[in-house]
Design an enzyme around this catalytic site. Structure first.
Site, PDB file in Angstrom:
ATOM      1  N   LYS A   1       0.781  -1.281  -0.019  1.00 45.38           N
ATOM      2  CA  LYS A   1       0.026   0.073   0.268  1.00 45.38           C
ATOM      3  C   LYS A   1       0.812   1.326   0.150  1.00 45.38           C
ATOM      4  O   LYS A   1       2.003   1.215  -0.540  1.00 45.38           O
ATOM      5  CB  LYS A   1      -1.042   0.103   1.101  1.00 45.38           C
ATOM      6  CG  LYS A   1      -1.651  -1.332   1.203  1.00 45.38           C
ATOM      7  CD  LYS A   1      -2.949  -1.387   2.088  1.00 45.38           C
ATOM      8  CE  LYS A   1      -3.832  -2.531   1.711  1.00 45.38           C
ATOM      9  NZ  LYS A   1      -4.944  -2.849   2.713  1.00 45.38           N
TER      10      LYS A   1
ATOM     11  N   HIS B   1      -9.092  -2.911  -6.270  1.00 43.14           N
ATOM     12  CA  HIS B   1      -9.089  -3.201  -4.962  1.00 43.14           C
ATOM     13  C   HIS B   1      -9.745  -2.266  -4.253  1.00 43.14           C
ATOM     14  O   HIS B   1     -10.177  -1.126  -4.539  1.00 43.14           O
ATOM     15  CB  HIS B   1      -7.443  -2.791  -4.396  1.00 43.14           C
ATOM     16  CG  HIS B   1      -7.293  -2.947  -2.992  1.00 43.14           C
ATOM     17  ND1 HIS B   1      -7.668  -2.258  -1.786  1.00 43.14           N
ATOM     18  CD2 HIS B   1      -6.351  -4.103  -2.434  1.00 43.14           C
ATOM     19  CE1 HIS B   1      -7.247  -2.922  -0.943  1.00 43.14           C
ATOM     20  NE2 HIS B   1      -6.479  -3.917  -1.281  1.00 43.14           N
TER      21      HIS B   1
ATOM     22  N   GLU C   1     -11.253 -10.463  -1.623  1.00 42.37           N
ATOM     23  CA  GLU C   1     -11.064  -9.738  -0.140  1.00 42.37           C
ATOM     24  C   GLU C   1     -12.316  -8.919   0.229  1.00 42.37           C
ATOM     25  O   GLU C   1     -12.787  -7.848  -0.124  1.00 42.37           O
ATOM     26  CB  GLU C   1      -9.922  -8.304  -0.759  1.00 42.37           C
ATOM     27  CG  GLU C   1      -8.809  -9.071  -1.230  1.00 42.37           C
ATOM     28  CD  GLU C   1      -7.530  -7.871  -0.784  1.00 42.37           C
ATOM     29  OE1 GLU C   1      -6.428  -8.360  -0.319  1.00 42.37           O
ATOM     30  OE2 GLU C   1      -7.807  -6.844  -1.417  1.00 42.37           O
TER      31      GLU C   1
HETATM   32  P1  13P Z   1      -4.657  -6.495   5.406  1.00 43.06           P
HETATM   33  O1  13P Z   1      -3.601  -7.747   5.237  1.00 43.06           O
HETATM   34  O2  13P Z   1      -3.821  -5.453   5.827  1.00 43.06           O
HETATM   35  O3  13P Z   1      -5.925  -6.721   5.990  1.00 43.06           O
HETATM   36  O4  13P Z   1      -4.678  -5.945   3.843  1.00 43.06           O
HETATM   37  C1  13P Z   1      -5.415  -6.659   3.039  1.00 43.06           C
HETATM   38  C2  13P Z   1      -5.530  -5.997   1.703  1.00 43.06           C
HETATM   39  O5  13P Z   1      -6.064  -4.880   1.613  1.00 43.06           O
HETATM   40  C3  13P Z   1      -4.314  -6.610   0.561  1.00 43.06           C
HETATM   41  O6  13P Z   1      -4.729  -6.074  -0.605  1.00 43.06           O
END
Ligand code: 13P
Length: 262
Positions: free
Chosen positions: A14, A97, A169
């Site tokens: 990120k 995402h 996700e």
């Molecule tokens: P986390 O593992 O911090 O929950 O994030 C997941 C994510 O958004 C991966 O793209």
């Protein structure tokens, strides 16, 4: 995990790490991680780090992934980066995402254009889909997943679908969400079956059996093995836990252990 598909462990950093920090992290990781057949380790740094890391990286050990790009190939789009500018550096690109959908207002139309552009530029799109807490509460999980899946794949031909990866996700399970809670394996298994069923309906069973489906949302070193054991789940997309070398390396070790047991 199904034996004929590869396993993917993907770090989504990120908006963290300067290029210098990213380079140091990669250096540490390179010394600790052995490449292994059937396991693909992928790093998704900020756009600014892609070029320097692409010079440093051993591509047999790691691949790079773009977190974002604009769907046009070039032109007057101030502040944007085209996948045609990144294609020499990355093998993968995240598309859809939830942080792009809900913070930056990306629509299914943007997302389907990005999926098609990535494929055209020989970059594998990782199409991220998942319901919000509200959708789940309202009993709309299946329709949210189906809509995002079909919306993202709208312009993808049978042949091109083989170049796509899907990541489930659920937004409510992502650690940056204030009320995040880990997803239960049963919820993930149900979503995975729904995704494969929809793909089989549109593209046929053989294609549905071949497409990698990953899980992401609050995965850490102690939960990774359990998620990787869910039938039909081919890997993990990891945010927070990928920022610490120790925990990311433990997750990689879990994946290797599961692959070796097969
Ligand atoms: P986390 O593992 O911090 O929950 O994030 C997941 C994510 O958004 C991966 O793209």
């Amino acid at each position: 995990m199904t034996s004929q598909r590869k396993t993917y462990i993907i770090a989504n950093w990120k908006m963290n790490f300067t290029p210098g920090q990213a380079s140091l992290y990669l250096h540490r990781l390179s010394n600790r991680v052995q490449s292994s057949r059937n396991l693909q380790i992928v790093l998704a740094p900020s756009t600014i780090s892609l070029q320097p890391l692409s010079l440093q990286i051993n591509r047999r050990q790691f691949k790079l992934c773009a977190q974002n790009f604009y769907w046009r190939d070039f032109g007057p789009y101030t502040g944007e980066t085209a996948i045609s500018q990144l294609r020499g550096f990355v093998d993968y690109a995240l598309v859809g995402h939830s942080e792009r959908r809900y913070i930056f207002g990306e629509t299914d139309k943007d997302i389907r254009a990005k999926v098609a552009t990535a494929i055209r530029n020989d970059v594998t799109p990782i199409l991220c889909i998942g319901e919000t807490a509200l959708e789940r509460k309202n009993g709309e999980t299946k329709s949210a997943i189906t809509d995002q899946l079909l919306g993202g794949l709208h312009d993808v031909s049978d042949e091109d679908l083989r170049k796509v990866i899907i990541a489930y996700e659920p937004v409510w399970a992502i650690s940056s969400n204030k009320h995040a809670k880990p997803a239960k394996p049963a919820d993930i298994a149900e979503a995975e079956m729904l995704i494969r069923k929809q793909i089989a309906r549109l593209y046929g069973q053989t294609t549905a059996d071949a497409i990698p489906i990953l899980y992401g949302g609050s995965v850490n070193a102690s939960t990774a093995a359990g998620y990787l054991d869910i039938p039909g789940i081919d890997g993990l997309l990891i945010g927070d836990a990928s920022l610490v070398a120790d925990s990311f390396c433990s997750i990689i070790e879990s994946a290797k252990g599961i692959i070796d047991e097969r």
